[in-house]
Write a protein that holds these residues in place. Structure first.
Motif, PDB file in Angstrom:
ATOM      1  N   VAL A 119       0.839  -1.206   0.000  1.00 51.22           N
ATOM      2  CA  VAL A 119       0.000   0.000   0.000  1.00 51.22           C
ATOM      3  C   VAL A 119       0.871   1.251   0.000  1.00 51.22           C
ATOM      4  CG1 VAL A 119      -1.701   1.324   1.320  1.00 51.22           C
ATOM      5  CG2 VAL A 119      -1.931  -1.163   1.126  1.00 51.22           C
ATOM      6  N   ILE A 120       1.929   1.254   0.807  1.00 53.14           N
ATOM      7  CA  ILE A 120       2.830   2.412   0.866  1.00 53.14           C
ATOM      8  C   ILE A 120       3.484   2.661  -0.484  1.00 53.14           C
ATOM      9  CG2 ILE A 120       4.983   3.276   1.863  1.00 53.14           C
ATOM     10  CD1 ILE A 120       4.201   1.868   4.462  1.00 53.14           C
ATOM     11  N   VAL A 121       3.952   1.583  -1.116  1.00 58.19           N
ATOM     12  CA  VAL A 121       4.649   1.711  -2.396  1.00 58.19           C
ATOM     13  C   VAL A 121       3.716   2.268  -3.469  1.00 58.19           C
ATOM     14  CG1 VAL A 121       5.710   0.405  -4.277  1.00 58.19           C
ATOM     15  CG2 VAL A 121       6.357  -0.070  -1.918  1.00 58.19           C
ATOM     16  N   LEU A 122       2.480   1.780  -3.495  1.00 55.81           N
ATOM     17  CA  LEU A 122       1.534   2.196  -4.541  1.00 55.81           C
ATOM     18  C   LEU A 122       1.108   3.652  -4.401  1.00 55.81           C
ATOM     19  CD1 LEU A 122      -0.754  -0.971  -4.782  1.00 55.81           C
ATOM     20  CD2 LEU A 122       1.072  -0.259  -6.347  1.00 55.81           C
ATOM     21  N   HIS A 123       1.183   4.209  -3.196  1.00 58.36           N
ATOM     22  CA  HIS A 123       0.711   5.577  -2.981  1.00 58.36           C
ATOM     23  C   HIS A 123       1.828   6.541  -2.581  1.00 58.36           C
ATOM     24  CE1 HIS A 123      -2.961   3.119  -2.510  1.00 58.36           C
ATOM     25  NE2 HIS A 123      -3.580   4.166  -3.010  1.00 58.36           N
ATOM     26  N   ALA A 124       3.081   6.109  -2.715  1.00 58.23           N
ATOM     27  CA  ALA A 124       4.203   6.971  -2.322  1.00 58.23           C
ATOM     28  C   ALA A 124       4.318   8.167  -3.265  1.00 58.23           C
ATOM     29  CB  ALA A 124       5.501   6.165  -2.342  1.00 58.23           C
ATOM     30  N   PRO A 125       4.675   9.345  -2.739  1.00 57.65           N
ATOM     31  CA  PRO A 125       4.817  10.532  -3.588  1.00 57.65           C
ATOM     32  C   PRO A 125       6.079  10.449  -4.443  1.00 57.65           C
ATOM     33  CG  PRO A 125       5.509  11.028  -1.354  1.00 57.65           C
ATOM     34  CD  PRO A 125       4.944   9.641  -1.324  1.00 57.65           C
ATOM     35  N   GLN A 126       6.110  11.248  -5.494  1.00 58.02           N
ATOM     36  CA  GLN A 126       7.277  11.269  -6.366  1.00 58.02           C
ATOM     37  C   GLN A 126       8.412  12.032  -5.707  1.00 58.02           C
ATOM     38  OE1 GLN A 126       6.667  13.236 -10.097  1.00 58.02           O
ATOM     39  NE2 GLN A 126       8.552  12.454 -11.031  1.00 58.02           N
ATOM     40  N   TYR A 265       4.462  15.334   0.894  1.00 57.34           N
ATOM     41  CA  TYR A 265       3.030  15.182   0.643  1.00 57.34           C
ATOM     42  C   TYR A 265       2.439  16.363  -0.126  1.00 57.34           C
ATOM     43  CZ  TYR A 265       3.324  11.372   3.998  1.00 57.34           C
ATOM     44  OH  TYR A 265       3.660  10.211   4.634  1.00 57.34           O
ATOM     45  N   SER A 266       3.275  17.303  -0.526  1.00 59.81           N
ATOM     46  CA  SER A 266       2.779  18.457  -1.270  1.00 59.81           C
ATOM     47  C   SER A 266       2.232  18.012  -2.630  1.00 59.81           C
ATOM     48  CB  SER A 266       3.911  19.470  -1.469  1.00 59.81           C
ATOM     49  OG  SER A 266       3.467  20.557  -2.241  1.00 59.81           O
ATOM     50  N   GLY A 267       0.993  18.382  -2.918  1.00 62.21           N
ATOM     51  CA  GLY A 267       0.393  18.023  -4.199  1.00 62.21           C
ATOM     52  C   GLY A 267      -0.316  16.686  -4.203  1.00 62.21           C
ATOM     53  N   GLN A 268      -0.216  15.918  -3.116  1.00 57.04           N
ATOM     54  CA  GLN A 268      -0.903  14.632  -3.057  1.00 57.04           C
ATOM     55  C   GLN A 268      -2.349  14.817  -2.600  1.00 57.04           C
ATOM     56  OE1 GLN A 268       1.637  11.761  -0.762  1.00 57.04           O
ATOM     57  NE2 GLN A 268       1.217  10.531  -2.580  1.00 57.04           N
ATOM     58  N   ILE A 270      -5.853  13.741  -0.598  1.00 54.22           N
ATOM     59  CA  ILE A 270      -6.139  13.277   0.761  1.00 54.22           C
ATOM     60  C   ILE A 270      -6.213  11.752   0.804  1.00 54.22           C
ATOM     61  CG2 ILE A 270      -7.778  13.323   2.663  1.00 54.22           C
ATOM     62  CD1 ILE A 270      -6.285  15.920   2.304  1.00 54.22           C
ATOM     63  N   SER A 271      -6.789  11.160  -0.243  1.00 56.68           N
ATOM     64  CA  SER A 271      -6.925   9.701  -0.276  1.00 56.68           C
ATOM     65  C   SER A 271      -5.570   9.010  -0.323  1.00 56.68           C
ATOM     66  CB  SER A 271      -7.773   9.275  -1.482  1.00 56.68           C
ATOM     67  OG  SER A 271      -7.165   9.687  -2.699  1.00 56.68           O
ATOM     68  N   SER A 272      -4.622   9.570  -1.076  1.00 62.84           N
ATOM     69  CA  SER A 272      -3.281   8.979  -1.154  1.00 62.84           C
ATOM     70  C   SER A 272      -2.563   9.066   0.188  1.00 62.84           C
ATOM     71  CB  SER A 272      -2.449   9.679  -2.237  1.00 62.84           C
ATOM     72  OG  SER A 272      -2.992   9.454  -3.517  1.00 62.84           O
ATOM     73  N   ILE A 273      -2.678  10.224   0.834  1.00 63.40           N
ATOM     74  CA  ILE A 273      -2.038  10.401   2.141  1.00 63.40           C
ATOM     75  C   ILE A 273      -2.653   9.440   3.158  1.00 63.40           C
ATOM     76  CG2 ILE A 273      -1.640  12.015   4.032  1.00 63.40           C
ATOM     77  CD1 ILE A 273      -1.628  14.275   1.980  1.00 63.40           C
ATOM     78  N   ALA A 274      -3.993   9.326   3.137  1.00 64.31           N
ATOM     79  CA  ALA A 274      -4.667   8.418   4.063  1.00 64.31           C
ATOM     80  C   ALA A 274      -4.263   6.968   3.794  1.00 64.31           C
ATOM     81  CB  ALA A 274      -6.178   8.573   3.937  1.00 64.31           C
ATOM     82  N   SER A 275      -4.107   6.606   2.520  1.00 66.26           N
ATOM     83  CA  SER A 275      -3.699   5.233   2.172  1.00 66.26           C
ATOM     84  C   SER A 275      -2.294   4.935   2.684  1.00 66.26           C
ATOM     85  CB  SER A 275      -3.751   5.047   0.649  1.00 66.26           C
ATOM     86  OG  SER A 275      -5.065   5.199   0.158  1.00 66.26           O
TER      87      SER A 275
END
Length: 346
Positions: A119-126, A265-268, A270-275
């Protein structure tokens, strides 16, 4: 997944595999050394003559190098939580190589770590592209991160000067708190040094900037402090308790520091951060479950004359009188002349 994140992810996996394996290889070396002399926990150094122990050390160094490079390509919010995978590697190898049985709940813990990491890998920021160490320095001296650094140093000094002398031997959070807070600054410094080295190898020499050397001095100082108090924690408390608490606090502070300094987390959404947070909590829960099912090593006595059986009797002679005294009894008689061990005394 972004290409840079994929590189960091692969390196983090390689790092976890090598570091997890190193624990088992070193333990095998320690077991062989124990058969030929005093074990390391009572001051023995026979393991230094074991090639297997040195192979474990080399494996760990390779893993740490891979982890170091992973921070160059991927954000800390991706790399740091993946460190839990080394626990899985260690637990699985221990099951087969050391005959340390992996319980069913332990298997569930491993599965939780894998799911959470996915889950972390799939939603990690660039990872943001940085072109010089001076850009990293500007991120480090922004007011928000300066406030975090000042707070971290204040908490650390409070723990070292006030809490360690009073509560260090009884409260596990004292030593681990120091390691975790300082560890977050270590990761930020190491990441800055890694990026500087990468840019230098690409032709843009970063060694001419004084900021590079400041990051290096901060990293060395933090690493020394971190390792010192981590060793104290491991020497004072049970490893099965230290490991999950240290992982939780260290990872949490590192993610917080990285989010403040690099604005991960800039630009991400809310759903990605929560995931990502849910993934981290899942990994943390799996780590706790896995460690809670581990059987602790039996305690080792530092007394070279300790009996092999708790029912061993000592025959004590002194001033012409004789006594039988169980080992569990209180202080021995005064004015002892000789103490004779009789394993089969009746």
């Amino acid at each position: 997944m972004y290409s840079s994140n994929l590189t960091g992810f692969v390196l983090a996996l390689v790092s976890s595999a090598f570091i997890g394996s190193s624990f088992i290889i070193k333990k095998k070396g320690l077991q062989r050394a124990r058969a030929n002399g005093p074990r390391a926990s009572v001051g023995g150094y026979g393991y230094l003559l074991q090639p297997l122990w040195w192979l474990g050390m080399i494996t760990m160094i390779v893993g740490e190098i891979a982890n170091f490079v992973a921070y160059i390509y991927a954000p800390a919010v991706l790399v740091t939580p993946l460190g839990a995978l080394s626990i899985i590697v260690s637990a699985v190898l221990a099951h087969f190589m050391l005959k340390e049985k992996l319980q069913r709940m332990g298997m569930l813990g491993c599965l939780m770590c894998i799911v959470g990491s996915t889950v972390i890998v799939l939603h990690a920021p660039q990872e943001k592209s940085l072109t010089s160490v001076q850009e990293i320095w500007l991120l480090a001296v922004q007011p928000a991160f300066l406030l975090y650094t000042a707070s971290a140093m204040a908490v650390t000094l409070f723990l070292i000067l006030y809490c360690v002398p009073r509560y260090g031997q009884t409260n596990i959070l004292v030593y681990i708190g120091i390691c975790s807070v300082i560890g977050s600054l270590t990761v930020m410094s190491v990441k800055a040094i890694g990026i500087a080295i990468k840019l230098t190898l690409e032709g843009a020499n970063q060694l001419v900037y004084y900021q590079t050397w400041i990051f290096l001095m901060v990293a060395v100082s933090c690493i020394i402090t971190q390792l010192n108090y981590l060793n104290m924690a491991l020497d004072t408390f049970n490893t099965a308790v230290v490991s999950p608490i240290y992982y939780a606090l260290f990872t949490s502070f590192t993610i917080l520091a990285s989010a403040i300094m690099f604005k991960d987390y800039s630009g991400q959404s809310i759903s990605s951060i929560a995931s990502e947070l849910c993934g981290f909590i899942t990994v943390l829960s799996g780590t706790v479950v896995l460690h809670s099912t581990r059987e602790p090593d039996p305690p080792v006595s530092t007394d070279l004359y300790s009996p092999l059986s708790p029912k061993v009797t000592w025959y004590i002679q002194g001033n012409g009188e004789s006594w039988k005294q169980k080992e569990e009894d209180g202080s021995p008689p005064f004015n002892l002349i000789t103490v004779v061990r009789q394993d089969h005394f009746t």
